[in-house]
Motif scaffolding. Structure first.
Motif: not given
Length: 348
Positions: A316, A339-340, A314, A332-337, A343
């Motif tokens: 966040e 992307a992070w 996570n 969907a959760n994986k895409r957030k990870y 970055k």
């Protein structure tokens, strides 16, 4: 009359000389003879010790008068009765106190270890705390006869060592340490834990193997039962575990480099042909990929009953994970990870 005076003088001189020698002897035996300012000092006497090299050499910087200690030690026959171990000297001790301590007050040491990745790491850690060196410890840990007699294999040998703090004597040998750890392992697997393992359908060593994966997945003790529940859901439903830590272990094993730091598992890594690659094989790894904490072992034995099959870090809440019941939700959760992590510039 003159002879009587001479006899009196001789008697007085005798008393003075006797008193002097008595005082000197008393001082050498019972007077304080330490030269250190701290409350205590420890000395370590090895197995098969030499008095001059292993005892007196250590003591000299700690004594006001090493010669008087040597005299008292000789009088008390200490040189013929050297005993290995750790001994605590206290400020203000006399030679008599010191000799008595060295003869009968071997002091236990606290041996602590946890989170060791391999037997080699464990041997090195323990060797820092007892007399046995890392090579003798490692050879003892890997002894094929011992492993076979006690139901272990080279791949599962690490499972026998339950991380904790143990009280042992400093002069404990490698085999004595191993024997103590076997007893601790048997004590750890009491009736309650043994029944819990049977209830969840795993053998003791399999519990520790799964716990080692949980340990590597999360440092958050509060999250371990939930992570364990994900892996048990996969296992009980015939899925592959798909555990990144097992792939990382396989990479390190293949490259023979356990000092490598891998923060990101790549798609190509998932193709490594290793029994530790749980993306490729449905079976549990051959053994633990690290030494799990007791909290991780108990987390597996008491894993959280839920319907999660997926999880990912996570961004966040650093250190925690996002859990999902469906693949769509997980993606969907994986895409957030992803992307992070992109970055952050983490490529490996």
């Amino acid at each position: 009359m003159y002879i009587k005076k001479i006899l009196v003088i001789i008697a007085v001189l005798g008393i003075v000389v006797l008193s002097f020698f008595s005082y000197h002897i008393y001082q050498s035996i019972f007077a304080p003879n330490t030269a250190f300012e701290s409350e205590t000092q420890a000395i370590y006497i090895p197995s098969k010790p030499n008095y001059e090299k292993d005892v007196l050499k250590q003591l000299k910087p700690l004594l006001q008068d090493a010669q008087s200690f040597h005299m008292v030690a000789k009088q008390k026959g200490y040189m013929q009765n050297l005993k290995p171990g750790k001994y605590i000297l206290r400020r203000g001790m006399s030679n008599n106190d010191i000799v008595n301590t060295l003869r009968s007050a071997n002091t236990p040491v606290a041996v602590v270890f946890n989170n060791q990745e391999r037997l080699e790491n464990l041997a090195g850690r323990v060797a820092q705390q007892i007399e046995a060196d890392s090579l003798s410890l490692l050879n003892s840990f890997k002894d094929a006869t011992f492993l076979a007699e006690n139901g272990f294999k080279p791949a599962t040998a690490l499972a026998m060592y339950i991380p904790n703090q143990y009280e042992l004597y400093w002069n404990t040998s490698a085999d004595e340490f191993r024997a103590r750890m076997l007893k601790e392992y048997q004590r750890f697997w009491n009736e309650k834990r043994t029944q819990q393992a049977k209830k969840i359908g795993l053998k003791k060593q399999e519990v520790i193997t799964v716990a080692s994966i949980v340990q590597k997945e999360t440092a958050k003790v509060s999250e371990r039962k939930r992570v364990a529940g994900v892996y048990m859901n996969r296992y009980n439903n015939g899925w592959k575990l798909d555990a990144d830590p097992t792939v990382i272990y396989a990479i390190k094993l293949q490259n023979k480099s356990f000092d490598t730091i891998i923060k990101r598992v790549l798609y190509k890594d998932l193709e490594i042909d290793s029994p530790y690659n749980t993306y490729k094989y449905k079976t549990l790894p051959p053994g633990p990929i690290a030494m799990p904490d007791i909290s991780s072992i108990d987390a597996v034995l008491n894993y959280e009953k839920h319907k999660y099959f997926y999880f990912v870090a996570n961004p966040e809440k650093p250190g925690f994970h996002m859990f999902a019941k469906t693949l769509a939700q997980h993606n969907a959760n994986k895409r957030k990870y992803v992307a992070w992590i992109n970055k952050m510039g983490i490529k490996r």
